[in-house]
Scaffold this active site. Structure first.
Site, PDB file in Angstrom:
ATOM      1  N   ASN A 112       1.045 -27.900   0.694  1.00 17.81           N
ATOM      2  CA  ASN A 112       0.184 -26.772   1.042  1.00 17.81           C
ATOM      3  C   ASN A 112      -0.645 -26.445  -0.194  1.00 17.81           C
ATOM      4  OD1 ASN A 112      -0.992 -24.373   1.742  1.00 17.81           O
ATOM      5  ND2 ASN A 112       0.915 -23.196   1.886  1.00 17.81           N
ATOM      6  N   LYS A 139      -2.978 -24.430  -0.571  1.00 15.72           N
ATOM      7  CA  LYS A 139      -3.422 -23.022  -0.625  1.00 15.72           C
ATOM      8  C   LYS A 139      -4.921 -22.980  -0.981  1.00 15.72           C
ATOM      9  CE  LYS A 139       1.292 -21.739  -1.525  1.00 15.72           C
ATOM     10  NZ  LYS A 139       2.248 -20.809  -2.086  1.00 15.72           N
ATOM     11  N   HIS A 192       2.553 -18.520   7.322  1.00 17.50           N
ATOM     12  CA  HIS A 192       2.931 -18.554   5.906  1.00 17.50           C
ATOM     13  C   HIS A 192       3.109 -17.121   5.386  1.00 17.50           C
ATOM     14  CE1 HIS A 192       2.863 -19.219   1.608  1.00 17.50           C
ATOM     15  NE2 HIS A 192       3.253 -20.443   1.885  1.00 17.50           N
ATOM     16  N   GLU A 239       2.294 -15.728   2.729  1.00 13.23           N
ATOM     17  CA  GLU A 239       1.125 -15.101   2.107  1.00 13.23           C
ATOM     18  C   GLU A 239       0.233 -14.478   3.175  1.00 13.23           C
ATOM     19  OE1 GLU A 239       0.080 -18.528  -0.205  1.00 13.23           O
ATOM     20  OE2 GLU A 239       1.874 -18.152  -1.416  1.00 13.23           O
ATOM     21  N   GLU A 278      10.953 -20.459   3.786  1.00 11.05           N
ATOM     22  CA  GLU A 278      10.386 -20.177   2.474  1.00 11.05           C
ATOM     23  C   GLU A 278      10.790 -18.771   2.052  1.00 11.05           C
ATOM     24  OE1 GLU A 278       6.816 -22.932   1.638  1.00 11.05           O
ATOM     25  OE2 GLU A 278       6.048 -21.088   2.499  1.00 11.05           O
ATOM     26  N   GLY A 305       6.061 -19.724  -5.731  1.00  9.44           N
ATOM     27  CA  GLY A 305       5.163 -19.610  -6.877  1.00  9.44           C
ATOM     28  C   GLY A 305       5.786 -18.892  -8.062  1.00  9.44           C
ATOM     29  N   SER A 315       8.974 -23.158  -4.935  1.00  8.59           N
ATOM     30  CA  SER A 315       9.215 -23.730  -6.268  1.00  8.59           C
ATOM     31  C   SER A 315       9.959 -25.064  -6.239  1.00  8.59           C
ATOM     32  CB  SER A 315       9.949 -22.719  -7.166  1.00  8.59           C
ATOM     33  OG  SER A 315       9.170 -21.553  -7.329  1.00  8.59           O
TER      34      SER A 315
HETATM   35  P1  13P Z   1       5.301 -23.157  -4.479  1.00  9.05           P
HETATM   36  O1  13P Z   1       5.833 -24.551  -4.288  1.00  9.05           O
HETATM   37  O2  13P Z   1       4.090 -23.096  -5.364  1.00  9.05           O
HETATM   38  O3  13P Z   1       6.379 -22.191  -4.878  1.00  9.05           O
HETATM   39  O4  13P Z   1       4.767 -22.663  -3.052  1.00  9.05           O
HETATM   40  C1  13P Z   1       5.589 -22.795  -1.935  1.00  9.05           C
HETATM   41  C2  13P Z   1       4.799 -22.505  -0.726  1.00  9.05           C
HETATM   42  O5  13P Z   1       4.428 -21.376  -0.467  1.00  9.05           O
HETATM   43  C3  13P Z   1       4.425 -23.640   0.145  1.00  9.05           C
HETATM   44  O6  13P Z   1       3.884 -23.190   1.338  1.00  9.05           O
END
Ligand code: 13P
Length: 256
Positions: free
Chosen positions: A11, A13, A99, A101, A171, A177, A216
């Site tokens: 992903n 982003k 997601h 976010e 997640e 992140g 992560s």
């Molecule tokens: P990270 O791997 O940067 O922690 O992000 C995970 C994520 O949100 C994947 O959709």
């Protein structure tokens, strides 16, 4: 050997640009061979404007590409939205929905998310459906309650989808992140809970549905996570932007 084929999705982003993507696609093409592809299902999800670029660079490989989101409506006057039909038109095989976010920053709720999944499936797109608890919810010890509610809203759409076309991404929001991944044991406990909860809610193919972990994931922790019996791969953020790291994670999925 796991009973389910592992899946790893990147992903990206809101990252990337034409030149940076070219570099990343070149790296993926150089390192991902047919043997790896026969062991792991691989997907990249660039931002919408670069899906055509993904099609041009990956069209002759077995790496699939997908959207990071999709509209909850079919078509019409919805400025800025992108429909499932459009994703399909751009060669996408997959889309992510729900997601964290989008849930936390943009206020997306379970009802809208399951509607997106429904429309995507109807349009022949496969779905990566994200669920997870926040740090506050984990500290209040309500992780299972939060997940049960998220699964309950999704259960009808999961039950109607063929197993190979629907993936749950667990997640934990506190691990995204932050560099602070869930431990393999913590993640395994939740994945097992998700699987048994789906089954209890009438999803008959709960054992065949892949549940991937996100938060992560790095080359250094991927194998330990993917070796857990209910962790069927990963949804990768930051590390999916670096070809060598993403490939190392894909290789770990093949071994796990
Ligand atoms: P990270 O791997 O940067 O922690 O992000 C995970 C994520 O949100 C994947 O959709």
């Amino acid at each position: 050997m796991k009973p389910r084929k592992p899946l790893v999705a990147g992903n990206w982003k809101m990252n990337g640009g034409t030149l940076a993507n070219e570099h990343l696609f070149t790296g993926l093409r150089a390192s991902i061979d047919r043997h790896l592809m026969s062991q792991v299902e691989l997907i990249v999800c660039p931002p919408y404007p670069y899906l055509g670029q993904a099609a041009a660079w990956l069209g002759d490989t077995d790496i699939a590409w997908g959207g990071q989101n999709v509209a909850s409506l079919e078509s019409g006057a919805f400025t800025g939205e992108v429909s499932a039909t459009m994703l399909e038109d751009l060669g996408c095989k997959w889309t992510i929905v729900g997601h964290s976010e989008r849930r936390t920053l943009l206020g997306e709720e379970d009802e809208t998310i399951s509607r997106k999944a429904e429309l995507a499936l109807a349009q022949k797109l496969n779905v990566i459906y994200c669920i997870g608890e926040t740090l506050d919810e984990r500290e209040r010890d309500i992780t299972e309650e939060v997940l049960r509610q998220q699964i309950e809203r999704a259960a009808p759409v999961i039950a109607s989808a063929p197993a190979e076309r629907f993936v749950i991404a667990y997640e934990p929001v506190w691990a995204i992140g932050t560099g602070r991944s869930a431990t393999p044991e913590q993640a395994q406990a939740v994945h097992e809970f998700i699987r048994t909860t789906m089954a209890a809610m009438g999803v008959q193919h709960a054992r065949q549905i892949r549940i991937v972990y996100g938060g992560s994931v790095k080359p250094s922790n991927a194998l330990a996570l993917f070796s857990m019996p209910d962790i069927d791969g990963g949804l990768i953020g930051g590390a999916s932007l670096v070809a060598d790291e993403f490939v190392a994670i894909c290789r770990a999925a093949a071994l796990g």
